[in-house]
Design an enzyme around this catalytic site. Structure first.
Site, mmCIF file in Angstrom:
data_model
loop_
_atom_site.group_PDB
_atom_site.id
_atom_site.type_symbol
_atom_site.label_atom_id
_atom_site.label_comp_id
_atom_site.label_asym_id
_atom_site.label_seq_id
_atom_site.Cartn_x
_atom_site.Cartn_y
_atom_site.Cartn_z
ATOM 1 N N CYS A 170 54.819 84.622 18.809
ATOM 2 C CA CYS A 170 55.851 85.441 19.478
ATOM 3 C C CYS A 170 55.486 86.918 19.517
ATOM 4 C CB CYS A 170 57.189 85.249 18.793
ATOM 5 S SG CYS A 170 57.707 83.535 18.819
ATOM 6 N N HIS B 256 61.876 90.834 20.842
ATOM 7 C CA HIS B 256 61.559 89.420 21.040
ATOM 8 C C HIS B 256 62.865 88.629 21.070
ATOM 9 C CE1 HIS B 256 59.911 85.507 20.823
ATOM 10 N NE2 HIS B 256 60.252 85.284 19.574
ATOM 11 N N ASN C 252 63.723 81.167 24.026
ATOM 12 C CA ASN C 252 62.561 81.798 23.410
ATOM 13 C C ASN C 252 61.296 81.306 24.119
ATOM 14 O OD1 ASN C 252 60.503 82.664 21.754
ATOM 15 N ND2 ASN C 252 61.432 81.975 19.848
HETATM 16 O O1 UT7 Z 1 60.409 83.010 17.622
HETATM 17 C C1 UT7 Z 1 59.698 83.167 16.496
HETATM 18 C C2 UT7 Z 1 60.282 82.911 15.223
HETATM 19 N N1 UT7 Z 1 61.418 82.056 15.171
HETATM 20 C C3 UT7 Z 1 62.612 82.546 14.868
HETATM 21 O O2 UT7 Z 1 62.777 83.737 14.741
HETATM 22 C C4 UT7 Z 1 63.720 81.561 14.608
HETATM 23 C C5 UT7 Z 1 64.436 81.925 13.346
HETATM 24 N N2 UT7 Z 1 65.451 80.951 12.981
HETATM 25 C C6 UT7 Z 1 66.607 80.793 13.669
HETATM 26 O O3 UT7 Z 1 66.819 81.418 14.690
HETATM 27 C C7 UT7 Z 1 67.661 79.883 13.085
HETATM 28 O O4 UT7 Z 1 67.291 79.540 11.776
HETATM 29 C C8 UT7 Z 1 67.878 78.583 13.913
HETATM 30 C C9 UT7 Z 1 68.542 78.910 15.224
HETATM 31 C C10 UT7 Z 1 66.568 77.878 14.153
HETATM 32 C C11 UT7 Z 1 68.809 77.653 13.144
HETATM 33 O O5 UT7 Z 1 70.053 78.302 12.851
HETATM 34 P P1 UT7 Z 1 70.629 78.332 11.381
HETATM 35 O O6 UT7 Z 1 71.913 79.057 11.464
HETATM 36 O O7 UT7 Z 1 69.582 78.914 10.472
HETATM 37 O O8 UT7 Z 1 70.875 76.827 11.093
HETATM 38 P P2 UT7 Z 1 70.307 75.919 9.892
HETATM 39 O O9 UT7 Z 1 68.874 75.590 10.127
HETATM 40 O O10 UT7 Z 1 70.700 76.533 8.608
HETATM 41 O O11 UT7 Z 1 71.172 74.620 10.084
HETATM 42 C C12 UT7 Z 1 72.579 74.621 9.891
HETATM 43 C C13 UT7 Z 1 73.134 73.229 10.234
HETATM 44 C C14 UT7 Z 1 72.344 72.104 9.595
HETATM 45 O O12 UT7 Z 1 73.262 71.077 9.277
HETATM 46 P P3 UT7 Z 1 73.790 70.911 7.760
HETATM 47 O O13 UT7 Z 1 72.565 70.702 6.921
HETATM 48 O O14 UT7 Z 1 74.511 72.180 7.459
HETATM 49 O O15 UT7 Z 1 74.687 69.718 7.878
HETATM 50 C C15 UT7 Z 1 71.443 71.622 10.703
HETATM 51 O O16 UT7 Z 1 71.089 70.267 10.556
HETATM 52 O O17 UT7 Z 1 73.023 73.044 11.650
HETATM 53 C C16 UT7 Z 1 72.323 71.812 11.895
HETATM 54 N N3 UT7 Z 1 71.598 71.951 13.136
HETATM 55 C C17 UT7 Z 1 72.138 71.706 14.347
HETATM 56 N N4 UT7 Z 1 73.364 71.289 14.713
HETATM 57 C C18 UT7 Z 1 73.620 71.162 16.015
HETATM 58 C C19 UT7 Z 1 70.305 72.360 13.308
HETATM 59 N N5 UT7 Z 1 70.014 72.384 14.627
HETATM 60 C C20 UT7 Z 1 71.130 71.985 15.267
HETATM 61 C C21 UT7 Z 1 71.453 71.819 16.628
HETATM 62 N N6 UT7 Z 1 72.706 71.408 16.964
HETATM 63 N N7 UT7 Z 1 70.576 72.069 17.624
#
Ligand code: UT7
Length: 329
Positions: free
Chosen positions: A114, A254, A284
């Site tokens: 990225c 980004h 992204n």
């Molecule tokens: O581009 C280069 C670098 N990348 C980034 O900068 C990305 C950085 N990370 C992020 O933007 C975020 O971590 C994400 C958008 C990828 C994820 O958001 P989050 O708020 O960190 O969610 P999480 O991974 O902590 O997941 C929270 C919950 C989980 O369920 P439980 O364990 O709480 O029951 C996940 O399984 O959300 C669940 N989950 C989803 N639910 C519905 C994960 N993906 C999804 C989804 N739809 N697509």
């Protein structure tokens, strides 16, 4: 003699036509428009149904050459930042030069995920500043749909396909790239990578069965590093160039997550109207996000505007570029 700087003298984007909305994705995996919108800010992204990264580059470059009145044979160097090259080799740059007829150019691909565009812009600027080249094209492109598992809801909702290309030319009035601050930490590779298909895990039936050719991301970990480092590097480049928040006209961040963008803008003391955002439309696009932002906002940019470009990505790689915009469109 005044110092030569590398100015962006034209910017052009390309996006595939096919739109994949949050509602479309909610029919493919267990997700919802509400989850994706509140956690990331993304509403839809573009998907390339046919063709390769080089095809997006070729379209963007053709548009760029046309709008800057430049002939393909005037281009001396083409740098393509991408994690989704057409092939492991030859480079996508070679292919693009062939497709567009840039017969006098040499070039190479650069992997910084990225952060690819700011790495490419900083590198390309060196060839202008030294006087070695007069016309350099830097491209950020990714066909993320080629390495995304559309059964994995944690990654497939985030990424999209897209490309942006910038023409760099010498400037003696002080416009263009003023400074760059780039970082990397290979220790971060375990949190965000494509494990299969390289020399460590060459393609085999086993690597394919284990889905190792797809992006693997530990989102929460990456988020923590991204939010801290993107804000930090942006504040640092302002500080070392003695820029206050009033001096900065635009943050070009980004587009990985609206929450990361907001935290960066806050740390820099910038109001939201100074922040370029198009994540809702394209998601992204990895190396594509920054040039696509510049392209989308080109008509609002004025000669002399101070821009801070800032990114964080896989590697880990991160950094910022301080750029003085060189033209009114
Ligand atoms: O581009 C280069 C670098 N990348 C980034 O900068 C990305 C950085 N990370 C992020 O933007 C975020 O971590 C994400 C958008 C990828 C994820 O958001 P989050 O708020 O960190 O969610 P999480 O991974 O902590 O997941 C929270 C919950 C989980 O369920 P439980 O364990 O709480 O029951 C996940 O399984 O959300 C669940 N989950 C989803 N639910 C519905 C994960 N993906 C999804 C989804 N739809 N697509």
């Amino acid at each position: 003699m005044s110092k030569v700087t590398a100015a962006i003298t034209g910017i052009q984007g390309y996006l595939p036509e096919h739109v994949l909305s949050n509602d479309d994705l909610s029919k493919m995996v267990d997700t919802s428009d509400e989850w994706i919108t509140t956690r990331t800010g993304i509403k839809e992204r573009r998907i390339m149904k046919e063709g390769a990264s080089s095809d997006m580059c070729a379209e963007a470059v053709k548009g760029l050459l046309k709008k800057t009145n430049t002939s393909p044979d005037e281009i001396e160097l083409v740098i393509v930042a991408t994690v989704t090259p057409d092939y492991p080799f030859p480079s996508t740059s070679n292919v693009v030069c062939d497709k567009v007829g840039m017969t006098n150019a040499w070039g190479y691909d650069l992997i910084a995920a990225c952060s690819g565009f700011i790495y490419a812009l900083s590198t390309g600027a060196q060839f202008i500043e030294t006087g070695r080249h007069k016309k350099v094209i830097v491209i950020g492109v990714d066909k993320m749909s080629s390495i995304i598992d559309y059964e994995d809801r944690t990654t497939c909702v985030i990424f999209g396909d897209g490309c942006g290309a910038a023409l760099l030319e010498p400037n003696e009035e002080g416009y263009g790239v003023q400074d760059f601050l780039l970082h990397s930490d290979g220790g971060g590779r375990k949190f965000l990578l494509q494990p299969g298909g390289g020399s460590l895990n060459p393609a085999s039936i086993e690597t394919v069965e284990k889905k190792m050719h797809y992006v693997h991301q530990e989102g929460k970990q990456v988020f923590k590093f991204a939010v801290t480092n993107m804000a930090e590097v942006s504040a640092n480049i302002m500080e070392r160039n003695h820029l206050t928040s009033d001096d900065v006209d635009w943050l070009v961040p980004h587009q990985a997550n609206l929450r990361i963008i907001d935290a960066t803008a806050k740390r820099m003391g910038l109001p939201e109207e100074k922040v370029m955002i198009n994540i809702q439309k394209y998601g992204n696009t990895t190396a594509g996000t920054l040039p696509l932002c510049l392209w989308d906002y080109e008509s609002q940019l004025k000669k002399g505007d101070n821009l801070i470009l800032s990114a964080f990505g896989g590697g880990f790689t991160w950094g910022a570029v301080y750029l003085k915009w060189a033209y009114n469109s």
